[in-house]
Design a protein around this motif. Sequence first.
Motif, short mmCIF file in Angstrom:
data_model
loop_
_atom_site.label_atom_id
_atom_site.label_comp_id
_atom_site.label_asym_id
_atom_site.label_seq_id
_atom_site.Cartn_x
_atom_site.Cartn_y
_atom_site.Cartn_z
N ILE A 1 0.86 -1.18 0.00
CA ILE A 1 0.00 0.00 0.00
C ILE A 1 0.90 1.23 0.00
CG2 ILE A 1 -1.75 1.30 1.27
CD1 ILE A 1 -2.60 -1.44 2.51
N ARG A 2 0.75 2.05 -1.02
CA ARG A 2 1.55 3.27 -1.12
C ARG A 2 0.70 4.44 -0.67
NH1 ARG A 2 5.46 3.41 -5.67
NH2 ARG A 2 6.51 2.22 -4.07
N VAL A 3 0.95 4.92 0.54
CA VAL A 3 0.21 6.05 1.11
C VAL A 3 0.69 7.35 0.48
CG1 VAL A 3 -0.33 7.26 3.26
CG2 VAL A 3 -0.17 4.76 3.25
N ALA A 4 1.98 7.42 0.25
CA ALA A 4 2.61 8.59 -0.37
C ALA A 4 3.97 8.14 -0.89
CB ALA A 4 2.77 9.72 0.66
N PRO A 5 4.59 8.91 -1.78
CA PRO A 5 5.93 8.53 -2.23
C PRO A 5 6.86 8.33 -1.04
CG PRO A 5 5.06 10.31 -3.58
CD PRO A 5 4.10 10.13 -2.43
N GLY A 6 7.49 7.17 -0.98
CA GLY A 6 8.39 6.86 0.12
C GLY A 6 7.69 6.37 1.38
N ASP A 7 6.39 6.22 1.35
CA ASP A 7 5.63 5.75 2.52
C ASP A 7 4.77 4.57 2.11
OD1 ASP A 7 4.28 5.38 4.88
OD2 ASP A 7 3.30 7.33 4.90
N ASP A 8 5.41 3.40 2.03
CA ASP A 8 4.72 2.17 1.68
C ASP A 8 4.40 1.40 2.96
OD1 ASP A 8 5.08 2.92 -0.92
OD2 ASP A 8 6.69 1.50 -1.32
N ARG A 9 3.20 0.80 2.99
CA ARG A 9 2.75 0.06 4.17
C ARG A 9 2.41 -1.37 3.78
NH1 ARG A 9 0.66 4.17 7.67
NH2 ARG A 9 1.88 6.01 7.20
N ASP A 10 2.47 -2.25 4.77
CA ASP A 10 2.09 -3.64 4.54
C ASP A 10 0.57 -3.74 4.39
OD1 ASP A 10 4.75 -4.13 4.98
OD2 ASP A 10 4.46 -5.28 6.83
N ASP A 11 0.14 -4.67 3.57
CA ASP A 11 -1.26 -5.03 3.43
C ASP A 11 -1.43 -6.32 4.24
OD1 ASP A 11 -3.88 -5.50 2.71
OD2 ASP A 11 -3.44 -5.92 0.61
N ILE A 12 -2.20 -6.24 5.32
CA ILE A 12 -2.33 -7.34 6.27
C ILE A 12 -3.72 -7.95 6.14
CG2 ILE A 12 -2.22 -7.98 8.71
CD1 ILE A 12 -0.54 -5.31 9.03
N THR A 13 -3.79 -9.28 6.02
CA THR A 13 -5.06 -9.97 5.97
C THR A 13 -5.32 -10.63 7.30
OG1 THR A 13 -4.80 -10.38 3.60
CG2 THR A 13 -6.41 -11.73 4.76
N MET A 14 -6.51 -10.40 7.85
CA MET A 14 -6.93 -10.93 9.13
C MET A 14 -8.14 -11.85 8.90
SD MET A 14 -4.76 -9.24 11.15
CE MET A 14 -5.40 -9.53 12.80
N LEU A 15 -8.32 -12.85 9.75
CA LEU A 15 -9.41 -13.80 9.62
C LEU A 15 -10.05 -14.06 10.97
CD1 LEU A 15 -10.82 -15.96 7.71
CD2 LEU A 15 -9.23 -17.59 8.76
N LEU A 16 -11.38 -14.06 10.99
CA LEU A 16 -12.14 -14.43 12.19
C LEU A 16 -13.01 -15.63 11.84
CD1 LEU A 16 -13.04 -13.80 15.14
CD2 LEU A 16 -14.93 -12.52 14.13
N PRO A 17 -12.65 -16.83 12.29
CA PRO A 17 -13.54 -17.98 12.10
C PRO A 17 -14.79 -17.77 12.96
CG PRO A 17 -11.30 -18.70 12.66
CD PRO A 17 -11.39 -17.22 12.90
#
Length: 174
Positions: free
Chosen positions: A156-172
């Motif tokens: 995930i690119r919030v701004a140039p030079g500010d990339d974030r992880d894309d996290i997947t969460m699960l609730l059974p």
Amino acid sequence: MALTFTFDPAVGPALRDGLVDLWTDASNAGGAIGFVPPVTREDIRPELVKHLAAMAEGRTRLVVGRDGDGRVGAAAFLAFNTHRLQRHWVWAYTVMVHPGLQGRGVGRELMAAVADAARALDGIDAIRLGCRGGHGLERFYASCGYKEVGRVPAAIRVAPGDDRDDITMLLPLL
């Protein structure tokens, strides 16, 4: 301020305006809900229209929390999967709590209402959601029973030079 949560509320002008206000306020407070501040109501409105169209088509459902005066303080959307092998779980997305209500347990109440709503849907065994790294959201969702099941670094690119992880969460839900 206590909120009352409703699954599949009637959509009218007050709810539409309340959702636009909530989404705008939460985004401008730094909320990771699809925008980077600053945003205006006019920036948010087209995205809300897409969500409402998906609701009208039966692809998406809404959980909304309102205060005693009917003001929208929290909301989340549940989206069905169209792939025949993935129809047993739903996505929770555009999960938002008004900044003035954060830190008071409203987020936990919203996530409990989302889980209750998903349990009411025939054939749904789990909820998945994606969250943006860098905000500690994965810790919050973990405290609500979700487990981290995937992470894509710098997706995930919030701004140039500010990339974030894309996290997947699960609730059974079973």
